[in-house]
Design an enzyme around this catalytic site. Structure first.
Site, short mmCIF file in Angstrom:
data_model
loop_
_atom_site.label_atom_id
_atom_site.label_comp_id
_atom_site.label_asym_id
_atom_site.label_seq_id
_atom_site.Cartn_x
_atom_site.Cartn_y
_atom_site.Cartn_z
N ASP A 185 -3.28 0.42 8.58
CA ASP A 185 -4.28 1.10 9.40
C ASP A 185 -3.64 2.01 10.46
O ASP A 185 -4.24 2.28 11.49
CB ASP A 185 -5.19 0.07 10.08
CG ASP A 185 -6.56 0.65 10.40
OD1 ASP A 185 -7.13 1.32 9.53
OD2 ASP A 185 -7.06 0.42 11.53
N GLY A 186 -2.44 2.49 10.19
CA GLY A 186 -1.79 3.42 11.10
C GLY A 186 -2.29 4.83 10.86
O GLY A 186 -1.64 5.64 10.20
#
Length: 308
Positions: A185-186
């Site tokens: 989820d970067g």
């Protein structure tokens, strides 16, 4: 999809909203504060001083962000504490993070990196996440939904950060770290730029580091490496594409960064330094065993990284 997600979050955080108000003493004079910050996890800005939480009033800046466990998923809190602590141990700039409790509920307390003490007064530092910096909507934070690519991010840093070398290196290390720990989820709103008093920009410390793969969330990388968005299937050719087409950094340099980071992660992931740092940060004794799946994932990924 967005509407359904919003409804689900609203239902799951009812308990968290109750926890919020349990943190603060009632006051008839204080105005109703604005509590919500953007993001999937329920969180609020606070002033944290001497182990006491205060709600900032008027234009007063907050000093910390408090994140609540959503729907009893306290392992998300412990996971983020673990990865933030690990990031700091492997020389990735990351805000100080600790765990505190409201009754039996764990809270993640994260020091704000966009604040500075000036002459005894807490001041805001101007920041923009990469969506804001590129003039994109927050709905475009993921590459697959029309958001920026890693190539766009590297290009932006070269344009606005002068000199850019340190910011470029941190972005690269951040992405390698995400791949090795399983943080898919970067995305573009999880990378920010800070502007100092002279108007100069630099990349902000890493934040929102969560092992989404281990926790059962979408495993596809928010930013692909080359054309590959599955971190478990990366090959050396994908990193070569990152070098040649996305970052304009040399492949030997990227390989050295991967080697350096994998060695540090293997050194610290299960070390006495890590366990002591977590204990100092407030991790309960019974939570260490719950972090072992995350540690095993890191070890597995680091072994794969030897072939990159």
């Amino acid at each position: 999809v967005q509407t359904e997600w919003a409804v689900t979050i609203g239902r799951n955080t009812q308990a968290a909203f109750k926890q919020r108000y349990a943190l603060f003493a009632e006051s008839q004079q204080a105005p109703n504060p604005r509590l919500s910050l953007a993001g999937a996890q329920d969180k609020i800005p606070v002033i944290w001083r001497d182990e006491t939480f205060y709600l900032p009033q008027g234009t007063a800046p907050s000093s910390h962000i408090v994140k609540f466990a959503v729907d009893g998923r306290d392992h998300v809190i412990f996971n983020e504490l673990y990865l933030n602590t690990l990031a700091a141990l492997v020389d990735i700039d990351c805000p100080s993070t600790s765990v505190r409790y409201a009754g039996r509920y764990p809270l993640l307390v994260v020091e704000r990196y966009d604040r500075a003490w000036v002459n005894g007064s807490l001041q805001r530092i101007h920041q923009e996440d990469l969506c804001q910096a590129m003039g994109m909507s927050r709905t475009q934070k993921y590459q697959e939904y029309g958001g920026p690519t890693l190539a766009d991010c590297f290009h932006l840093l070269r344009d606005v950060c002068k000199p850019p070398a340190q910011s470029l290196q941190q972005l690269l290390r951040w992405q390698i770290f995400n791949v090795l720990v399983g943080n898919s989820d970067g995305h573009a709103k999880n990378v920010s730029l800070l502007q100092d008093a002279k108007g100069k920009w630099r990349i902000a410390p890493a934040y929102d580091l969560i092992g989404t793969v281990v926790l059962g969330y979408d495993s596809r990388l928010a930013f692909s490496i080359g054309y590959q968005n599955n971190a478990m299937q990366l090959l050396s050719r994908d990193w070569k594409l990152l070098a040649e087409q996305q970052s304009q950094l040399s492949y030997p340099f990227i390989k050295r960064e991967i080697k350096r980071l994998r060695e540090l992660l293997l050194r610290f992931a299960d070390s006495k330094e890590m366990q002591q740092a977590l204990k100092d940060a407030g991790l309960p004794d019974n939570a260490w065993l719950r972090l072992q799946q995350q540690r095993h994932h890191i070890v597995k990924q680091c072994k794969k990284a030897a072939l990159w």
